[in-house]
Design an enzyme around this catalytic site. Structure first.
Site, PDB file in Angstrom:
ATOM      1  CD  GLU A 153      42.857  54.287  31.414  1.00 39.60           C
ATOM      2  OE1 GLU A 153      43.424  53.197  31.549  1.00 39.60           O
ATOM      3  OE2 GLU A 153      41.644  54.461  31.609  1.00 39.60           O
ATOM      4  CB  CYS A 160      46.224  50.193  34.106  1.00 34.36           C
ATOM      5  SG  CYS A 160      44.631  50.894  34.536  1.00 34.36           S
ATOM      6  CB  THR A 186      39.547  52.514  42.945  1.00 35.05           C
ATOM      7  OG1 THR A 186      38.826  52.331  41.728  1.00 35.05           O
ATOM      8  CG2 THR A 186      39.005  51.564  44.007  1.00 35.05           C
ATOM      9  NE  ARG A 238      30.065  40.041  41.832  1.00 32.65           N
ATOM     10  CZ  ARG A 238      30.740  39.503  42.835  1.00 32.65           C
ATOM     11  NH1 ARG A 238      31.739  38.701  42.613  1.00 32.65           N
ATOM     12  NH2 ARG A 238      30.401  39.778  44.080  1.00 32.65           N
ATOM     13  CB  THR A 279      37.286  44.150  35.840  1.00 32.98           C
ATOM     14  OG1 THR A 279      36.708  44.207  37.148  1.00 32.98           O
ATOM     15  CG2 THR A 279      36.491  45.032  34.905  1.00 32.98           C
ATOM     16  CG  HIS A 311      47.373  47.456  37.539  1.00 31.60           C
ATOM     17  ND1 HIS A 311      47.574  48.815  37.638  1.00 31.60           N
ATOM     18  CD2 HIS A 311      46.050  47.280  37.284  1.00 31.60           C
ATOM     19  CE1 HIS A 311      46.420  49.427  37.437  1.00 31.60           C
ATOM     20  NE2 HIS A 311      45.486  48.528  37.226  1.00 31.60           N
ATOM     21  CE  LYS A 356      40.436  44.555  51.311  1.00 33.01           C
ATOM     22  NZ  LYS A 356      39.008  44.447  51.581  1.00 33.01           N
ATOM     23  NE  ARG A 383      40.667  38.465  45.995  1.00 31.01           N
ATOM     24  CZ  ARG A 383      39.556  38.893  45.400  1.00 31.01           C
ATOM     25  NH1 ARG A 383      39.142  38.348  44.267  1.00 31.01           N
ATOM     26  NH2 ARG A 383      38.850  39.875  45.918  1.00 31.01           N
ATOM     27  CG  ASN A 432      43.931  52.009  39.377  1.00 34.59           C
ATOM     28  OD1 ASN A 432      45.108  52.072  39.038  1.00 34.59           O
ATOM     29  ND2 ASN A 432      43.000  51.428  38.638  1.00 34.59           N
ATOM     30  CB  SER A 441      41.359  46.958  30.934  1.00 29.94           C
ATOM     31  OG  SER A 441      41.188  46.776  32.313  1.00 29.94           O
TER      32      SER A 441
END
Lengths: 132, 354
Positions: free
Chosen positions: B80, B112, B153, B204, B206, B239, B244, B248, B271, B301
């Site tokens: 991208e 991504c 990031t 958020r 995302t 990915h 975090k 998770r 990232n 995304s």
């Protein structure tokens, strides 16, 4: 100053893959390409050949006063690299610790932007070297 | 499927910026980066872009494969952060690995996950016999607006995988790509319009409706399709938009922490967008043993996830099949810190350098 597109295009094989020539008569390699073997003249037989991507620093300099188009890169190293087949080429040395850029240091070729010019220009890519 | 990975390569630029330095530049709490699970990120030098990253990763993959690069029938570069809006990076890569002129090539974009979309395209083409070898690359100089949360990031890097059909072991696979499953919806969580310099994101938003929904959708889908469960996999790679989210989502899906660790690279380099899950896969292949199973799931995304199941093959143990240095060793050894100013100067974020 940005190079002409035709010149960038003509240099692609040379700049991307270190393509030069090898004389099958005297067994010597040349970079950049030559049309006639300087040793054998008309008796020579030149064929395309990729140069090795590894070698050592033969001599170097740290540039503080750069030519047009390279002003924002100073200070940067330029060096004469002796490739593993003894061919000497001129190149920038990047991504290397300052005290490791020394005569005799082993280097390998990396792929980088050589000149990017402005937004409207073609980007010239090619080889530079880094100390390994 | 009857296809797999012949070899892989990766590239991570040498320069690093500490997230604490980014926080200082923008008067933010010093531990913002650590809260995101990223202490430092890799950034390109002034003469690097996503295309030079892609070439380095591609060269490593071709070198490890031992094949004649003229046999590569397709090269797809997912990114991208293409250096050109119009002009393919894939042709530059093709020329730099001496694969021209008999091949098809194109650049892909899906935030991504364009690199894993490239893998799927190569899998289909190899399986059908359209090509012998296909090279799928994910590469990005992750872009982020100065001062934006993304800047903590967004790193840079690339990975390449060479894909071929398994012709009775003759293709010398290091891992079989057993199956793939994708989960895609129209979800505007992160975007960059044509002439915008930096991407925008929905904060958020995302998370739950974007990353988690799609990753979980794709992984559950491939579980159902293959009749497998988390216990069937030795390694899992997701990915990694930060340090975090992958751990998770792994917990939510029932994977152990140990199975995530080897492929979790973002904490050290940030990232790497299209390169992220593929560099994670490279790190897993660095250590995986024949017979072990890997689950990989990207996220792009916009939004979508591509899940893959892999079985490591005996070919991986042959000398020279793996790169000479592992991803983790390379990123630990080959690094040099730069200041925040050095980083924005190199990335052309100071306007008069344009």
């Amino acid at each position: 100053m940005v190079q002409a597109i035709s010149r960038i295009w003509r240099s692609i094989k040379q700049r991307y893959n270190l393509e030069g020539v090898h004389c099958e008569v005297c067994k010597e390699s040349f970079f950049p390409k030559r049309t006639i073997c300087p040793n054998c003249r008309r008796k020579g037989k030149l064929v395309d050949a990729k140069m090795p991507h590894t070698g050592k620093i033969y001599s170097y300099s740290l540039v503080y006063s750069a030519p047009a188009g390279f002003e924002y890169e100073v200070p940067y190293f330029v060096a004469i690299i002796e490739l593993d087949n003894k061919v000497k080429i001129f190149s920038q040395v990047v991504d290397s610790e300052v005290d490791k850029v020394k005569i005799g240091a082993k280097v390998k070729a990396v792929f980088r932007r050589v000149q990017a010019g402005k937004e409207e220009d073609v980007i010239a890519y090619g080889y530079k070297f880094t100390v390994v | 499927m009857n296809v797999g990975i012949v070899s892989y390569g990766y590239y991570v630029p040498r320069l690093r910026v500490k997230t604490a330095d980014i926080a200082v530049a923008w008067n933010k709490e010093k531990d913002v980066g650590e809260a995101l699970g990223v202490k430092e990120k890799a950034v390109g030098a002034w003469d690097e872009d996503s295309c030079t990253f892609a070439v380095e990763a591609a060269r490593m993959a071709v070198q490890c494969s031992g094949i004649n690069s003229q046999e590569i029938g397709a090269i797809y570069v997912g990114s991208e952060s293409k250096p050109y809006a119009v002009k393919p990076s894939a042709t530059i890569v093709a020329e730099a690995i001496s694969a021209t002129p008999t091949l098809t090539a194109a650049d892909l974009e899906f935030a991504c996950k364009a690199g894993t979309a490239a893998m799927q395209m190569c899998m289909g083409m190899a399986e059908s016999g359209m090509i012998k070898y296909g090279l799928a690359i994910g590469s990005d100089t992750a872009q982020a607006q100065p001062g934006d949360a993304l800047e903590f990031t967004a790193g840079g890097g690339a990975a390449a995988v060479l894909i071929a059909k398994d012709s009775g072991g003759k293709a010398n696979l290091i891992a079989t790509l057993n199956d793939t499953y994708s989960f895609t919806t129209d979800t505007p969580d992160f975007w960059r319009r044509q002439h915008a310099e930096f991407p925008s994101h929905a904060g958020r938003f995302t998370g739950e409706p974007a990353y988690f929904k799609h990753v979980i959708g794709a992984v559950k889908g491939i579980f159902e399709k293959t009749g497998s469960t988390p216990k069937d996999y030795d390694y899992v790679v997701f990915h990694q938009p930060n340090g975090k989210f992958p751990t998770r989502v792994a917990k939510m899906l029932g994977f152990s922490d140990a199975s995530v660790k080897q492929g979790l690279i973002t904490p050290f380099i940030g990232n790497t967008y299209s390169g992220s899950s593929m560099i994670g896969l490279a790190s897993v292949l660095d250590v995986a043993k024949p017979g072990q199973k890997i689950l990989m799931c990207s996220y792009g995304s916009g939004s979508g996830s591509d899940a893959f199941t892999l079985t490591v093959e005996k070919g991986i143990e042959k000398p020279g099949k793996r790169p000479s240095e592992s991803v983790l060793d390379y990123i630990n050894r080959n690094k040099e810190y730069t200041s925040y100013v050095g980083y924005i100067r190199n990335r052309n974020k100071i306007k008069h350098l344009e």
